[in-house]
Design a protein around this motif. Structure first.
Motif, PDB file in Angstrom:
ATOM      1  N   TRP A   1      34.530  43.903  31.727  1.00 53.94           N
ATOM      2  CA  TRP A   1      34.491  43.824  30.263  1.00 53.94           C
ATOM      3  C   TRP A   1      35.487  44.774  29.628  1.00 53.94           C
ATOM      4  CZ3 TRP A   1      33.315  39.466  28.943  1.00 53.94           C
ATOM      5  CH2 TRP A   1      32.236  38.758  29.482  1.00 53.94           C
ATOM      6  N   LEU A   2      35.711  45.923  30.235  1.00 55.46           N
ATOM      7  CA  LEU A   2      36.786  46.778  29.731  1.00 55.46           C
ATOM      8  C   LEU A   2      38.134  46.109  29.967  1.00 55.46           C
ATOM      9  CD1 LEU A   2      37.872  49.348  28.473  1.00 55.46           C
ATOM     10  CD2 LEU A   2      37.715  50.453  30.726  1.00 55.46           C
ATOM     11  N   GLY A   3      38.313  45.487  31.140  1.00 55.78           N
ATOM     12  CA  GLY A   3      39.553  44.781  31.412  1.00 55.78           C
ATOM     13  C   GLY A   3      39.802  43.653  30.426  1.00 55.78           C
ATOM     14  N   ALA A   4      38.749  42.909  30.090  1.00 59.99           N
ATOM     15  CA  ALA A   4      38.885  41.826  29.111  1.00 59.99           C
ATOM     16  C   ALA A   4      39.335  42.368  27.767  1.00 59.99           C
ATOM     17  CB  ALA A   4      37.559  41.087  28.970  1.00 59.99           C
ATOM     18  N   ALA A   5      38.767  43.507  27.358  1.00 56.91           N
ATOM     19  CA  ALA A   5      39.143  44.095  26.081  1.00 56.91           C
ATOM     20  C   ALA A   5      40.592  44.578  26.091  1.00 56.91           C
ATOM     21  CB  ALA A   5      38.205  45.245  25.747  1.00 56.91           C
TER      22      ALA A   5
ATOM     23  N   ALA B   1      49.541  48.319  30.257  1.00 57.21           N
ATOM     24  CA  ALA B   1      49.711  49.146  31.459  1.00 57.21           C
ATOM     25  C   ALA B   1      48.359  49.473  32.088  1.00 57.21           C
ATOM     26  CB  ALA B   1      50.456  50.426  31.097  1.00 57.21           C
ATOM     27  N   MET B   2      47.348  49.734  31.251  1.00 58.07           N
ATOM     28  CA  MET B   2      46.014  50.031  31.789  1.00 58.07           C
ATOM     29  C   MET B   2      45.417  48.801  32.454  1.00 58.07           C
ATOM     30  SD  MET B   2      44.457  52.433  28.746  1.00 58.07           S
ATOM     31  CE  MET B   2      42.949  52.777  29.654  1.00 58.07           C
ATOM     32  N   PHE B   3      45.654  47.625  31.859  1.00 65.99           N
ATOM     33  CA  PHE B   3      45.153  46.394  32.472  1.00 65.99           C
ATOM     34  C   PHE B   3      45.904  46.091  33.767  1.00 65.99           C
ATOM     35  CE2 PHE B   3      45.420  41.730  32.968  1.00 65.99           C
ATOM     36  CZ  PHE B   3      44.077  41.462  33.153  1.00 65.99           C
TER      37      PHE B   3
ATOM     38  N   SER C   1      50.032  47.451  22.390  1.00 68.01           N
ATOM     39  CA  SER C   1      50.180  46.466  23.458  1.00 68.01           C
ATOM     40  C   SER C   1      50.665  47.097  24.759  1.00 68.01           C
ATOM     41  CB  SER C   1      51.147  45.369  23.006  1.00 68.01           C
ATOM     42  OG  SER C   1      51.341  44.426  24.033  1.00 68.01           O
ATOM     43  N   LYS C   2      51.643  47.979  24.672  1.00 68.80           N
ATOM     44  CA  LYS C   2      52.233  48.541  25.885  1.00 68.80           C
ATOM     45  C   LYS C   2      51.220  49.372  26.657  1.00 68.80           C
ATOM     46  CE  LYS C   2      56.191  51.230  27.547  1.00 68.80           C
ATOM     47  NZ  LYS C   2      57.438  51.954  27.139  1.00 68.80           N
ATOM     48  N   VAL C   3      50.487  50.226  25.957  1.00 68.15           N
ATOM     49  CA  VAL C   3      49.516  51.093  26.630  1.00 68.15           C
ATOM     50  C   VAL C   3      48.379  50.268  27.217  1.00 68.15           C
ATOM     51  CG1 VAL C   3      47.845  52.947  26.306  1.00 68.15           C
ATOM     52  CG2 VAL C   3      50.092  53.085  25.220  1.00 68.15           C
TER      53      VAL C   3
ATOM     54  N   LYS D   1      44.905  37.616  37.835  1.00 70.04           N
ATOM     55  CA  LYS D   1      45.852  38.571  38.415  1.00 70.04           C
ATOM     56  C   LYS D   1      46.254  38.202  39.838  1.00 70.04           C
ATOM     57  CE  LYS D   1      44.932  42.977  37.477  1.00 70.04           C
ATOM     58  NZ  LYS D   1      46.002  43.476  36.583  1.00 70.04           N
ATOM     59  N   GLN D   2      45.798  37.027  40.316  1.00 66.72           N
ATOM     60  CA  GLN D   2      46.085  36.524  41.658  1.00 66.72           C
ATOM     61  C   GLN D   2      45.653  37.524  42.732  1.00 66.72           C
ATOM     62  OE1 GLN D   2      49.946  34.541  42.154  1.00 66.72           O
ATOM     63  NE2 GLN D   2      50.192  34.544  39.925  1.00 66.72           N
ATOM     64  N   GLN D   3      44.524  38.163  42.487  1.00 70.49           N
ATOM     65  CA  GLN D   3      43.968  39.118  43.444  1.00 70.49           C
ATOM     66  C   GLN D   3      42.907  38.493  44.332  1.00 70.49           C
ATOM     67  OE1 GLN D   3      42.760  42.231  40.736  1.00 70.49           O
ATOM     68  NE2 GLN D   3      44.817  43.111  40.651  1.00 70.49           N
ATOM     69  N   VAL D   4      42.421  37.313  43.972  1.00 64.44           N
ATOM     70  CA  VAL D   4      41.563  36.512  44.846  1.00 64.44           C
ATOM     71  C   VAL D   4      42.089  35.082  44.787  1.00 64.44           C
ATOM     72  CG1 VAL D   4      39.529  37.971  44.504  1.00 64.44           C
ATOM     73  CG2 VAL D   4      39.863  35.953  43.047  1.00 64.44           C
ATOM     74  N   PRO D   5      41.861  34.281  45.828  1.00 62.45           N
ATOM     75  CA  PRO D   5      42.343  32.903  45.817  1.00 62.45           C
ATOM     76  C   PRO D   5      41.508  32.041  44.873  1.00 62.45           C
ATOM     77  CG  PRO D   5      41.076  33.319  47.798  1.00 62.45           C
ATOM     78  CD  PRO D   5      41.228  34.640  47.111  1.00 62.45           C
ATOM     79  N   PRO D   6      42.030  30.900  44.417  1.00 68.08           N
ATOM     80  CA  PRO D   6      41.301  30.045  43.468  1.00 68.08           C
ATOM     81  C   PRO D   6      39.942  29.587  43.972  1.00 68.08           C
ATOM     82  CG  PRO D   6      43.592  29.356  43.625  1.00 68.08           C
ATOM     83  CD  PRO D   6      43.382  30.378  44.694  1.00 68.08           C
TER      84      PRO D   6
END
Length: 524
Positions: free
Chosen positions: A180-184, A201-203, A196-198, A277-282
């Motif tokens: 939920w933090l990532g979504a925000a 970068a955190m995301f 946007s930049k900050v 983020k392509q960190q897990v497969p579909p």
């Protein structure tokens, strides 16, 4: 949570057909016309049609939004920009702990308040900047970019002893709270040029694959989370296992028996972000249960459905039949499980044969159940009217045998017995606000009745929970519940506002083609 108890077969006939398998999977994903859809709305994703609100409706919703935002401001520390977990109904006393979910809810609520012209763009950017600057200086798990579950909002320090009683707290990284933090952060990246930049970068540094278990019997289900140390000093340490899934060279202690394994759950947002983020497969999306298989006899209700295969994964497309509607259940049967991810992802538009059926059915069943039993509706985990916190829901829409109950008495529903006499029903306003994305007039009607009939509304908007028979009200606000109200109102009044910000870019590109493949075992 994963439960591997098997039961005898129900005797229901089950058919199997293949939707996609083997070499067809890549072709289906490649052929999906994302580019044509992505050009609509300047590439921001689909736009929700006008729900037909009158000018009086809009003014009412704006009043509710302004008051709800007022509670968020009251919960936020002016020095750190960190929102508290809760506050009393008179907005005088805020809790002294917060979580990544709470922080994320404040960030997206600020964007909604800006776009609804409750605050100016300058104020919104200043508030967001303050929160992000505090987050940048806070202790966290640097290898994954994830924050711990509990901080003091007054200074951003990690909580090691629970403020209420001094019980020890071992820093824990929760997969769903991180999401939920990532979504925000993704919303801020796409919605606020000044920050946007900050936020981006955190995301970017967030590693959701740290939660995905590739060796589980259903691969890539998400762990509940992990501790940085073995939690032996807790009073009731959970079973954990040391692993190094992220490759940082040292173990962390994962929730060994806790994987999120139902698709109707707020936790699917974690899988969405990992996919984006392509960190897990579909195929990770298809590993979670829709219902448990039909030969498991211990769940709340025997499912009806059939087997299908997507991207090589066999899926039992089951559903529960309640009020004559086939609905894919969650763990507890709450609006939060069904619709919180929908605040960000236009699932019904992207996946019309699955979420496009299930979201309306779930809302309709909650409405029918609530009006028939209590005269009001909207059930989701929230405060208990008599103190504390509880999980409210419609039991027939849940897989959990002992249910999320809709009344104080915990009246138990059994699918194979006459419907019981329900007691003092507990409605939670944020649930009706989530439902407003699908049934705006019906949600406005029940919320208006709740406001008129009970002492349910204060300077910060609707209080958190109302017992409809006794009239007992939990006169406090939870920042997450208030943030869900802000998010839903942003979408209803702002033409899918949060959804458009969230899906721009990698989410639509990576998630939409996958969820579009599925047909739930639910009917319109």
């Amino acid at each position: 949570m994963t439960d591997l108890r098997h039961g005898r077969g129900t005797g229901r006939p089950i058919t199997r057909r293949t939707a996609l398998a083997g070499g067809l999977a890549a072709a289906a994903l490649a052929a999906y016309p994302t580019s044509a859809h992505a050009t609509q709305g300047n590439g921001l994703g689909p736009r929700r049609p006008d729900p037909g609100l009158s000018s009086a409706d809009r003014e009412l919703l704006l009043r509710w939004a302004r008051d709800t935002w007022h509670s968020m401001v009251a919960m936020t520390d002016p020095a750190t920009g960190l929102v508290s977990d809760n506050i009393t109904g008179d907005l005088s006393t805020a809790g002294i702990y917060t979580s990544p979910t709470n922080m994320g809810g404040y960030l997206w609520s600020t964007i909604v308040a800006r776009d609804l012209r409750i605050i100016t763009p300058g104020e919104a950017s200043r508030r967001i900047r303050q929160t992000l600057q505090t987050l940048q200086g806070m202790e966290h798990h640097e290898a994954s970019g994830m924050y711990f579950n509990w901080y003091d909002p007054r200074d951003g320090s990690v909580i090691y002893a629970w403020p209420d009683n001094g019980d020890p707290v071992v820093p824990f990284v929760s997969s769903v709270d991180a999401a939920w933090l990532g979504a925000a952060l993704l919303v801020v990246r796409n919605a606020d040029p000044a920050n946007s930049k900050v936020a981006g970068a955190m995301f970017e540094r967030m590693r959701f694959d740290v939660f995905a278990d590739p060796t589980f019997w259903k691969p890539y289900l998400m762990y509940g989370g992990f501790y940085l140390e073995e939690p032996t000093r807790l009073n009731n340490p959970p079973p954990t296992e040391p692993r190094d899934l992220i490759g940082e060279g040292r173990d962390v202690w994962y929730t060994a028996t806790h994987h999120y394994d139902t698709i109707v759950s707020e936790t699917r947002v974690t899988t969405y972000l990992a996919m984006a983020k392509q960190q897990v497969p579909p195929e990770a999306y298809f590993q979670a249960w829709r219902t448990f298989p039909p030969d498991w006899t211990w769940p709340e209700m025997p499912p009806v459905g059939e087997w299908r295969t997507y991207l090589g994964v066999d899926v039992f497309e089951g559903a529960h039949d309640y009020y004559g509607m086939l609905t894919v259940p969650g763990w507890g049967g709450s609006m939060f499980e069904e619709l919180m991810p929908n605040v960000f992802v236009p699932e019904e538009d992207w996946a019309p044969e699955s979420w496009g059926r299930n979201h309306p059915n779930h809302v309709a069943v909650q409405r029918l159940h609530g009006l028939e039993e209590y005269g009001y509706w909207g059930f989701s985990p929230a405060s208990h009217p008599y103190g504390g916190y509880s999980e409210w829901g419609v039991e027939a829409l849940g897989l959990r045998p002992d249910g999320y109950f809709s009344d104080i008495e915990h009246t138990d529903y059994h699918w194979d017995q006459p419907k019981p006499d329900f007691g003092d029903g507990v409605v939670t306003p944020h649930a009706a606000f989530l439902a407003m994305m699908h049934e705006p007039q019906e949600a406005i009607a029940t919320l208006s009745a709740v406001e008129a009939d009970f002492d349910s509304y204060g300077p910060g908007g609707f209080y958190d929970a109302i017992a409809t028979e006794s009239g007992q009200v939990a006169q406090r606000h939870l920042s997450l519940d208030q943030a869900m109200i802000m998010g839903a109102l942003g979408n209803v009044l702002g033409d899918g506002m949060l959804q458009r910000y969230f899906v721009r870019g990698e989410v639509e590109r990576e998630v939409r083609p996958v969820i579009a493949l599925e047909e739930f075992g639910a009917s319109e």
